[in-house]
Motif scaffolding. Structure first.
Motif, PDB file in Angstrom:
ATOM      1  N   SER A  23       0.825  -1.209   0.000  1.00 55.63           N
ATOM      2  CA  SER A  23       0.000   0.000   0.000  1.00 55.63           C
ATOM      3  C   SER A  23       0.861   1.261   0.000  1.00 55.63           C
ATOM      4  N   ASP A  24       1.893   1.292   0.842  1.00 60.66           N
ATOM      5  CA  ASP A  24       2.767   2.464   0.921  1.00 60.66           C
ATOM      6  C   ASP A  24       3.485   2.721  -0.402  1.00 60.66           C
ATOM      7  N   PHE A  25       3.982   1.660  -1.023  1.00 59.62           N
ATOM      8  CA  PHE A  25       4.687   1.817  -2.302  1.00 59.62           C
ATOM      9  C   PHE A  25       3.760   2.378  -3.378  1.00 59.62           C
ATOM     10  N   LEU A  26       2.531   1.865  -3.434  1.00 58.98           N
ATOM     11  CA  LEU A  26       1.593   2.320  -4.454  1.00 58.98           C
ATOM     12  C   LEU A  26       1.142   3.753  -4.201  1.00 58.98           C
ATOM     13  N   LYS A  27       0.922   4.089  -2.946  1.00 62.57           N
ATOM     14  CA  LYS A  27       0.500   5.454  -2.615  1.00 62.57           C
ATOM     15  C   LYS A  27       1.585   6.473  -2.958  1.00 62.57           C
ATOM     16  N   LYS A  28       2.858   6.084  -2.763  1.00 69.26           N
ATOM     17  CA  LYS A  28       3.959   6.983  -3.119  1.00 69.26           C
ATOM     18  C   LYS A  28       3.979   7.270  -4.616  1.00 69.26           C
ATOM     19  N   ASP A  29       3.418   6.342  -5.393  1.00 69.77           N
ATOM     20  CA  ASP A  29       3.348   6.522  -6.848  1.00 69.77           C
ATOM     21  C   ASP A  29       2.014   7.126  -7.268  1.00 69.77           C
ATOM     22  N   ASN A  30       1.301   7.687  -6.291  1.00 72.91           N
ATOM     23  CA  ASN A  30       0.057   8.427  -6.528  1.00 72.91           C
ATOM     24  C   ASN A  30      -1.133   7.568  -6.973  1.00 72.91           C
ATOM     25  N   TYR A  31      -1.139   6.299  -6.569  1.00 78.96           N
ATOM     26  CA  TYR A  31      -2.313   5.465  -6.812  1.00 78.96           C
ATOM     27  C   TYR A  31      -3.254   5.576  -5.613  1.00 78.96           C
ATOM     28  N   LYS A  32      -4.552   5.507  -5.885  1.00 79.46           N
ATOM     29  CA  LYS A  32      -5.539   5.414  -4.816  1.00 79.46           C
ATOM     30  C   LYS A  32      -5.647   3.939  -4.430  1.00 79.46           C
ATOM     31  N   VAL A  33      -5.466   3.625  -3.149  1.00 78.76           N
ATOM     32  CA  VAL A  33      -5.377   2.239  -2.707  1.00 78.76           C
ATOM     33  C   VAL A  33      -6.545   1.866  -1.799  1.00 78.76           C
ATOM     34  N   TYR A  34      -7.170   0.737  -2.096  1.00 81.07           N
ATOM     35  CA  TYR A  34      -8.177   0.134  -1.231  1.00 81.07           C
ATOM     36  C   TYR A  34      -7.606  -1.190  -0.722  1.00 81.07           C
ATOM     37  N   THR A  35      -7.828  -1.495   0.541  1.00 81.60           N
ATOM     38  CA  THR A  35      -7.254  -2.711   1.120  1.00 81.60           C
ATOM     39  C   THR A  35      -8.329  -3.613   1.712  1.00 81.60           C
ATOM     40  N   ALA A  36      -8.064  -4.920   1.632  1.00 81.64           N
ATOM     41  CA  ALA A  36      -8.960  -5.924   2.211  1.00 81.64           C
ATOM     42  C   ALA A  36      -8.105  -7.019   2.822  1.00 81.64           C
ATOM     43  N   THR A  37      -8.600  -7.612   3.902  1.00 79.21           N
ATOM     44  CA  THR A  37      -7.847  -8.672   4.574  1.00 79.21           C
ATOM     45  C   THR A  37      -8.512 -10.041   4.444  1.00 79.21           C
ATOM     46  N   ASP A  38      -9.628 -10.106   3.709  1.00 79.09           N
ATOM     47  CA  ASP A  38     -10.242 -11.408   3.416  1.00 79.09           C
ATOM     48  C   ASP A  38     -10.968 -11.322   2.078  1.00 79.09           C
ATOM     49  N   GLY A  39     -11.338 -12.470   1.535  1.00 78.76           N
ATOM     50  CA  GLY A  39     -11.937 -12.504   0.206  1.00 78.76           C
ATOM     51  C   GLY A  39     -13.280 -11.823   0.105  1.00 78.76           C
ATOM     52  N   GLN A  40     -14.081 -11.925   1.150  1.00 80.96           N
ATOM     53  CA  GLN A  40     -15.402 -11.286   1.129  1.00 80.96           C
ATOM     54  C   GLN A  40     -15.264  -9.771   1.089  1.00 80.96           C
ATOM     55  N   GLU A  41     -14.364  -9.235   1.912  1.00 74.94           N
ATOM     56  CA  GLU A  41     -14.144  -7.793   1.929  1.00 74.94           C
ATOM     57  C   GLU A  41     -13.615  -7.317   0.580  1.00 74.94           C
ATOM     58  N   ALA A  42     -12.745  -8.120  -0.038  1.00 76.76           N
ATOM     59  CA  ALA A  42     -12.197  -7.753  -1.347  1.00 76.76           C
ATOM     60  C   ALA A  42     -13.314  -7.641  -2.388  1.00 76.76           C
ATOM     61  N   LEU A  43     -14.215  -8.607  -2.399  1.00 75.21           N
ATOM     62  CA  LEU A  43     -15.319  -8.568  -3.362  1.00 75.21           C
ATOM     63  C   LEU A  43     -16.265  -7.408  -3.086  1.00 75.21           C
ATOM     64  N   ASP A  44     -16.532  -7.131  -1.812  1.00 75.06           N
ATOM     65  CA  ASP A  44     -17.399  -6.006  -1.464  1.00 75.06           C
ATOM     66  C   ASP A  44     -16.838  -4.693  -2.004  1.00 75.06           C
ATOM     67  N   ILE A  45     -15.533  -4.507  -1.845  1.00 82.10           N
ATOM     68  CA  ILE A  45     -14.893  -3.282  -2.352  1.00 82.10           C
ATOM     69  C   ILE A  45     -14.933  -3.256  -3.868  1.00 82.10           C
ATOM     70  N   PHE A  46     -14.625  -4.378  -4.499  1.00 87.15           N
ATOM     71  CA  PHE A  46     -14.628  -4.454  -5.966  1.00 87.15           C
ATOM     72  C   PHE A  46     -15.990  -4.072  -6.541  1.00 87.15           C
ATOM     73  N   TYR A  47     -17.069  -4.555  -5.931  1.00 87.92           N
ATOM     74  CA  TYR A  47     -18.414  -4.272  -6.432  1.00 87.92           C
ATOM     75  C   TYR A  47     -18.816  -2.808  -6.226  1.00 87.92           C
ATOM     76  N   LYS A  48     -18.275  -2.173  -5.187  1.00 88.38           N
ATOM     77  CA  LYS A  48     -18.691  -0.806  -4.858  1.00 88.38           C
ATOM     78  C   LYS A  48     -17.829   0.272  -5.520  1.00 88.38           C
ATOM     79  N   GLN A  49     -16.558  -0.019  -5.743  1.00 85.08           N
ATOM     80  CA  GLN A  49     -15.623   0.989  -6.239  1.00 85.08           C
ATOM     81  C   GLN A  49     -15.247   0.742  -7.701  1.00 85.08           C
ATOM     82  N   ASP A  50     -14.755   1.788  -8.328  1.00 90.33           N
ATOM     83  CA  ASP A  50     -14.279   1.678  -9.717  1.00 90.33           C
ATOM     84  C   ASP A  50     -12.808   1.268  -9.683  1.00 90.33           C
TER      85      ASP A  50
END
Length: 224
Positions: A18-45
């Motif tokens: 996350s830190d490396f990507l943010k330093k390169d000016n990417y917007k980062v979303y994080t998840a610690t399990d598969g369900q949370e990852a899918l929830d974010i994927f469905y809600k965000q672009d």
């Protein structure tokens, strides 16, 4: 802003990426399990996903399969496993890249940039092969007509006509000119076949039929 989703249950690794990507000016979303990852994927672009395999609730394979049902965005598989079988599994579920832990963060960043560039190029190439007018689109590769995202089946000459019309919006075509362009200069059949195909095409255009106009005494034109 490019949105990247990282799904990783190891918080140390999650924070590092996350830190490396943010330093390169990417917007980062994080998840610690598969369900949370899918929830974010469905809600965000989301533009790209970095997936760990061994996660709670849903593993990375399952998450990748679900993503592929909705999108062809780049997916990078990140796992502690290091075998040809695991790599083949990753590509089999639709992953684009595969990196084994431990990894060099700079290498991961380079892979991310490469995947995003490749995806952008593929989209530009795909868009170049699609003709669009209002809510009508014609894919020149698949020869598929869509109106309001609904697939419309066309006969070969109907396809040739709609492509010619969209490429030449507002141009008036004389009947003889259309016969020459679509049926060929050596066509000796009934010239009324053009009117038949125009009428069939109008019917298939549905509520967009008004765009295909008859210009009395001249021929036909397409456009608002």
């Amino acid at each position: 802003m490019i949105n990247i989703l990282i799904a990783e249950d190891d918080l140390r690794i999650l924070r590092l990426i996350s830190d490396f990507l943010k330093k390169d000016n990417y917007k980062v979303y994080t998840a610690t399990d598969g369900q949370e990852a899918l929830d974010i994927f469905y809600k965000q672009d989301i533009s790209l996903v970095i997936l760990d395999i061994m996660m709670p609730i849903y593993d990375g394979w399952h998450v990748c399969r679900e993503i592929r049902k909705k999108s062809d965005i780049p997916v990078l598989i990140l796992t502690a496993k290091d075998s040809d079988l695991d790599e083949l599994c990753g590509f089999d579920v639709g992953a684009d890249e595969y990196i084994s832990k431990p990894f060099n963060p700079m290498l991961l960043l380079a892979r991310v940039k490469n995947l995003l560039k490749r995806f952008e190029y593929q989209n530009e190439k795909k868009e170049a092969n699609v003709l669009i007018y209002e809510d009508i689109s014609v894919d020149l590769d698949t020869k598929l007509l869509k109106i309001n995202n609904e697939n419309i089946e066309l006969k070969p000459k109907e396809y040739d006509l709609i492509v010619l019309f969209i490429k030449n919006k507002e141009r008036i075509f004389e009947r003889e000119n259309l016969l020459d362009l679509i049926w060929g200069y050596d066509y000796l059949g009934d010239p009324r076949t053009l009117d038949t195909h125009i009428n069939r095409l109008r019917n298939k255009l549905g509520d967009k039929a008004y765009l295909l106009k008859t210009i009395r005494g001249f021929g036909y034109k397409f456009g608002g």
